[in-house]
Design a protein around this motif. Sequence first.
Motif, short mmCIF file in Angstrom:
data_model
loop_
_atom_site.label_atom_id
_atom_site.label_comp_id
_atom_site.label_asym_id
_atom_site.label_seq_id
_atom_site.Cartn_x
_atom_site.Cartn_y
_atom_site.Cartn_z
N ALA A 1 0.83 -1.21 0.00
CA ALA A 1 0.00 0.00 0.00
C ALA A 1 0.86 1.26 0.00
O ALA A 1 0.56 2.24 -0.68
N ALA A 2 1.97 1.24 0.75
CA ALA A 2 2.87 2.41 0.82
C ALA A 2 3.50 2.68 -0.54
O ALA A 2 3.61 3.84 -0.97
N LEU A 3 3.91 1.62 -1.24
CA LEU A 3 4.49 1.80 -2.56
C LEU A 3 3.47 2.32 -3.56
O LEU A 3 3.77 3.18 -4.40
N GLU A 4 2.24 1.82 -3.48
CA GLU A 4 1.19 2.29 -4.38
C GLU A 4 0.86 3.76 -4.14
O GLU A 4 0.58 4.52 -5.07
N GLU A 5 0.88 4.18 -2.87
CA GLU A 5 0.66 5.59 -2.55
C GLU A 5 1.78 6.44 -3.13
O GLU A 5 1.53 7.54 -3.66
N SER A 6 3.00 5.95 -3.06
CA SER A 6 4.14 6.69 -3.62
C SER A 6 4.00 6.82 -5.13
O SER A 6 4.34 7.87 -5.70
N VAL A 7 3.51 5.78 -5.78
CA VAL A 7 3.29 5.83 -7.22
C VAL A 7 2.33 6.95 -7.57
O VAL A 7 2.58 7.75 -8.50
N ARG A 8 1.24 7.05 -6.83
CA ARG A 8 0.25 8.09 -7.12
C ARG A 8 0.81 9.49 -6.87
O ARG A 8 0.50 10.43 -7.62
N ARG A 9 1.61 9.64 -5.83
CA ARG A 9 2.20 10.95 -5.54
C ARG A 9 3.15 11.40 -6.64
O ARG A 9 3.12 12.54 -7.09
N VAL A 10 4.00 10.48 -7.07
CA VAL A 10 4.96 10.81 -8.13
C VAL A 10 4.22 11.11 -9.44
O VAL A 10 4.56 12.04 -10.16
N ALA A 11 3.19 10.31 -9.72
CA ALA A 11 2.43 10.51 -10.97
C ALA A 11 1.72 11.85 -10.98
O ALA A 11 1.61 12.50 -12.04
N SER A 12 1.22 12.31 -9.84
CA SER A 12 0.53 13.60 -9.80
C SER A 12 1.49 14.75 -10.08
O SER A 12 1.13 15.71 -10.78
N ILE A 13 2.72 14.67 -9.58
CA ILE A 13 3.72 15.71 -9.88
C ILE A 13 4.09 15.66 -11.37
O ILE A 13 4.28 16.70 -12.01
N ALA B 1 -9.92 11.68 -11.44
CA ALA B 1 -10.29 10.42 -12.10
C ALA B 1 -9.44 9.27 -11.59
O ALA B 1 -9.94 8.15 -11.37
N ALA B 2 -8.15 9.53 -11.36
CA ALA B 2 -7.25 8.49 -10.84
C ALA B 2 -7.62 8.13 -9.40
O ALA B 2 -7.59 6.96 -9.02
N ALA B 3 -7.98 9.14 -8.61
CA ALA B 3 -8.35 8.89 -7.21
C ALA B 3 -9.62 8.06 -7.11
O ALA B 3 -9.77 7.24 -6.19
N ALA B 4 -10.55 8.25 -8.03
CA ALA B 4 -11.81 7.51 -8.00
C ALA B 4 -11.58 6.01 -8.17
O ALA B 4 -12.38 5.20 -7.71
N GLU B 5 -10.48 5.64 -8.82
CA GLU B 5 -10.19 4.23 -9.07
C GLU B 5 -9.53 3.55 -7.87
O GLU B 5 -9.33 2.34 -7.88
N VAL B 6 -9.18 4.34 -6.84
CA VAL B 6 -8.50 3.78 -5.68
C VAL B 6 -9.45 2.98 -4.81
O VAL B 6 -9.06 2.03 -4.14
N THR C 1 -12.50 0.49 -3.42
CA THR C 1 -12.74 -0.93 -3.65
C THR C 1 -13.68 -1.10 -4.83
O THR C 1 -14.42 -0.19 -5.21
N THR C 2 -13.68 -2.28 -5.42
CA THR C 2 -14.52 -2.53 -6.58
C THR C 2 -16.00 -2.43 -6.23
O THR C 2 -16.83 -2.16 -7.09
N ALA C 3 -16.32 -2.64 -4.96
CA ALA C 3 -17.72 -2.57 -4.55
C ALA C 3 -18.16 -1.13 -4.24
O ALA C 3 -19.34 -0.85 -4.17
N SER C 4 -17.19 -0.25 -4.03
CA SER C 4 -17.51 1.14 -3.72
C SER C 4 -17.48 1.97 -4.99
O SER C 4 -16.54 1.90 -5.77
N LYS C 5 -18.51 2.76 -5.20
CA LYS C 5 -18.59 3.60 -6.38
C LYS C 5 -18.62 5.07 -5.93
O LYS C 5 -19.56 5.48 -5.24
N VAL C 6 -17.61 5.80 -6.31
CA VAL C 6 -17.50 7.20 -5.92
C VAL C 6 -17.37 8.06 -7.17
O VAL C 6 -16.48 7.85 -7.99
N ALA C 7 -18.26 9.02 -7.30
CA ALA C 7 -18.22 9.93 -8.44
C ALA C 7 -17.44 11.18 -8.05
O ALA C 7 -17.59 11.71 -6.95
N ILE D 1 -7.80 11.05 -2.39
CA ILE D 1 -7.59 9.64 -2.07
C ILE D 1 -8.05 9.35 -0.65
O ILE D 1 -8.66 8.31 -0.37
N ASN D 2 -7.78 10.27 0.26
CA ASN D 2 -8.22 10.10 1.65
C ASN D 2 -9.75 10.02 1.73
O ASN D 2 -10.31 9.21 2.48
#
Length: 224
Positions: free
Chosen positions: A55-67, A93-98, A100-106, A133-134
């Motif tokens: 989870a920590a590595l995936e969070e780092s990926v998102r942070r780097v990608a946003s910059i 749009a990227a945050a919405a995919e974070v 769970t598959t059962a949770s739908k957030v617009a 993301i939070n």
Amino acid sequence: MLVRDVTEVRRRDRALVTKDATIREIHHRVKNNLQTVAALLRLQARRVETPSAKAALEESVRRVASIALVHETLSMSSDEAVEFDGIVDRVAAAAAEVGTTASKVAMRRKGTFGVLPAEMATSLVMVLNELLINAVEHGFPEIDGVGAVGEVVVSAHRQRKELHVTVVDNGTGLPEAFDAERSGRLGLQIVRALVTGELSGTIELRARPEGGTEAVLALPLTKR
């Protein structure tokens, strides 16, 4: 007959064109390097079996990608400023995919951020990435296989020399006795450090009477 020597003017024009091209190339290379770092972190995350480390590595990926998004936009700009609305939409749009598959957030954006200087845009995109993301992860948890259906709205408007931003969700809200200043969550610590430090602004996290959470930011558009 009037004769004017424009040699110096032409020389300065060529120098400016060269400078702009160099700056754009630098941003392009920075973007490519950041994307490479994100790809390496993503590969490492796939090889890690410990859930917390993954989870920590995936969070780092998102942070780097946003910059990287900011530098991608700057690489196509003629000056050190960016149209921020498109960046926010992509981060949302990227945050919405974070979730769970059962949770739908617009995700929805209201208002416009307008053109922001590069220095401000880089810090603000990280702040919004963490807040969105939070909101998705903690506002709409999966409970007994049943996901929440919700909405996160990012609003922006300019008032005098300040940019006012709110991130609102209709999720589960803040925990009882929640204290943002004492929170141990890395994401919120990053947000507070960037808002009060790099952006010289203020932030308030509060529960909404109708349910959910609201983050309110006030950011000066000129350096204090």
